[in-house]
Design a protein around this motif. Structure first.
Motif, PDB file in Angstrom:
ATOM      1  N   VAL A   1      -9.355  -5.397  -7.180  1.00 22.03           N
ATOM      2  CA  VAL A   1      -8.276  -6.288  -6.743  1.00 22.03           C
ATOM      3  C   VAL A   1      -7.802  -5.900  -5.339  1.00 22.03           C
ATOM      4  CG1 VAL A   1      -5.861  -6.940  -7.160  1.00 22.03           C
ATOM      5  CG2 VAL A   1      -7.485  -6.915  -9.056  1.00 22.03           C
ATOM      6  N   LEU A   2      -7.598  -4.609  -5.100  1.00 20.08           N
ATOM      7  CA  LEU A   2      -7.140  -4.160  -3.779  1.00 20.08           C
ATOM      8  C   LEU A   2      -8.173  -4.476  -2.697  1.00 20.08           C
ATOM      9  CD1 LEU A   2      -5.361  -0.758  -4.467  1.00 20.08           C
ATOM     10  CD2 LEU A   2      -4.360  -2.858  -3.564  1.00 20.08           C
TER      11      LEU A   2
ATOM     12  N   PHE B   1      -9.824  -7.780   1.823  1.00 24.18           N
ATOM     13  CA  PHE B   1     -10.833  -8.655   2.422  1.00 24.18           C
ATOM     14  C   PHE B   1     -10.264 -10.042   2.690  1.00 24.18           C
ATOM     15  CE2 PHE B   1     -14.816 -11.209   2.281  1.00 24.18           C
ATOM     16  CZ  PHE B   1     -15.425 -10.630   3.392  1.00 24.18           C
ATOM     17  N   LYS B   2      -9.430 -10.526   1.787  1.00 19.60           N
ATOM     18  CA  LYS B   2      -8.788 -11.840   1.964  1.00 19.60           C
ATOM     19  C   LYS B   2      -7.923 -11.838   3.217  1.00 19.60           C
ATOM     20  CE  LYS B   2      -5.143 -14.671  -0.076  1.00 19.60           C
ATOM     21  NZ  LYS B   2      -4.176 -14.452   0.996  1.00 19.60           N
ATOM     22  N   ILE B   3      -7.101 -10.823   3.375  1.00 19.96           N
ATOM     23  CA  ILE B   3      -6.217 -10.743   4.535  1.00 19.96           C
ATOM     24  C   ILE B   3      -7.048 -10.555   5.815  1.00 19.96           C
ATOM     25  CG2 ILE B   3      -4.404  -9.369   5.646  1.00 19.96           C
ATOM     26  CD1 ILE B   3      -3.302  -8.873   2.784  1.00 19.96           C
ATOM     27  N   SER B   4      -8.129  -9.785   5.716  1.00 22.13           N
ATOM     28  CA  SER B   4      -8.995  -9.582   6.886  1.00 22.13           C
ATOM     29  C   SER B   4      -9.645 -10.885   7.333  1.00 22.13           C
ATOM     30  CB  SER B   4     -10.085  -8.555   6.573  1.00 22.13           C
ATOM     31  OG  SER B   4      -9.518  -7.320   6.253  1.00 22.13           O
ATOM     32  N   THR B   5     -10.108 -11.674   6.380  1.00 25.11           N
ATOM     33  CA  THR B   5     -10.725 -12.953   6.751  1.00 25.11           C
ATOM     34  C   THR B   5      -9.687 -13.900   7.354  1.00 25.11           C
ATOM     35  OG1 THR B   5     -10.502 -13.834   4.499  1.00 25.11           O
ATOM     36  CG2 THR B   5     -12.609 -12.833   5.082  1.00 25.11           C
TER      37      THR B   5
ATOM     38  N   GLY C   1     -11.250 -12.602  -7.698  1.00 23.70           N
ATOM     39  CA  GLY C   1     -11.011 -11.206  -7.322  1.00 23.70           C
ATOM     40  C   GLY C   1      -9.592 -10.739  -7.535  1.00 23.70           C
ATOM     41  N   ILE C   2      -8.645 -11.526  -7.101  1.00 23.16           N
ATOM     42  CA  ILE C   2      -7.257 -11.069  -7.148  1.00 23.16           C
ATOM     43  C   ILE C   2      -6.565 -11.502  -8.443  1.00 23.16           C
ATOM     44  CG2 ILE C   2      -5.008 -11.166  -6.002  1.00 23.16           C
ATOM     45  CD1 ILE C   2      -6.585 -11.593  -3.343  1.00 23.16           C
TER      46      ILE C   2
ATOM     47  N   TYR D   1       0.830  -1.204   0.000  1.00 24.97           N
ATOM     48  CA  TYR D   1       0.000   0.000   0.000  1.00 24.97           C
ATOM     49  C   TYR D   1       0.869   1.261   0.000  1.00 24.97           C
ATOM     50  CZ  TYR D   1      -3.386   3.519   1.313  1.00 24.97           C
ATOM     51  OH  TYR D   1      -4.159   4.657   1.330  1.00 24.97           O
ATOM     52  N   LYS D   2       1.928   1.266   0.793  1.00 26.15           N
ATOM     53  CA  LYS D   2       2.840   2.420   0.811  1.00 26.15           C
ATOM     54  C   LYS D   2       3.500   2.606  -0.546  1.00 26.15           C
ATOM     55  CE  LYS D   2       4.000   2.546   5.712  1.00 26.15           C
ATOM     56  NZ  LYS D   2       5.049   2.379   6.719  1.00 26.15           N
TER      57      LYS D   2
END
Length: 175
Positions: free
Chosen positions: A46-47, A52-56, A86-87, A21-22
């Protein structure tokens, strides 16, 4: 032991996402000025999917959710679709447009991408919502299977539209 490997993997993904993200934040001007609307919307999808993938996966660090998330088929399928549709598919579409394999000016491509996004989002909402309903003991969503059929149908229609656009595009010979 496997639990700690999972924890390490999730934490590593969070660090990588923050770094990613940075890295993107410094190139936001390029993103705003050089990418067309279709490509921007794909990369935003995609982002969102990656976040959402990382959050789950982060939620799965809770022992109760970890056990249940692997038993509820809707959640497993939703997670797989999150990654593949999605990705991975989103990145492929973006790269193909940026490299001019897909014509971003084509109305057919624009409709295809919009229909794909709608089908994908509807699919994910249904899968995760139904999984959540099962987890909470609420039961089945009314019209769930019909909704999955419609979302899958939208994705198929979008791929057909994109293929029509490719077949209608005049191919230049490679030198």
């Amino acid at each position: 032991m496997l639990k700690w490997i999972n924890v390490f993997g999730v934490l590593l993904q969070i660090v990588a996402f923050v770094y990613f993200y940075k890295m993107l934040k410094t190139n936001i001007t390029y993103f705003k000025t050089n990418l067309n609307t279709t490509t921007k919307s794909i990369y935003i999808l995609v982002l969102f999917s990656l976040f959402f993938k990382i959050s789950t996966q982060l939620l799965n660090l809770m022992p109760d959710l970890f056990e249940v998330s692997h038993q509820i088929r809707n959640l497993v399928i939703g997670f797989i679709h999150l990654t593949t549709l999605g990705i991975i598919t989103g990145i492929l579409f973006g790269v193909l447009i940026e490299n001019k394999v897909l014509d971003h000016k084509s109305k057919i491509l624009s409709y295809g991408i919009k229909i794909f996004s709608l089908g994908y989002i509807l699919n994910e909402v249904l899968l995760f919502l139904q999984g959540g309903f099962f987890y909470l003991g609420i039961g089945k969503i009314s019209g769930y299977f019909e909704g999955l059929f419609i979302s899958g149908f939208l994705i198929v229609i979008s791929i057909i539209l994109i293929m029509i656009m490719i077949l209608n595009t005049k191919q230049e010979p490679i030198p």
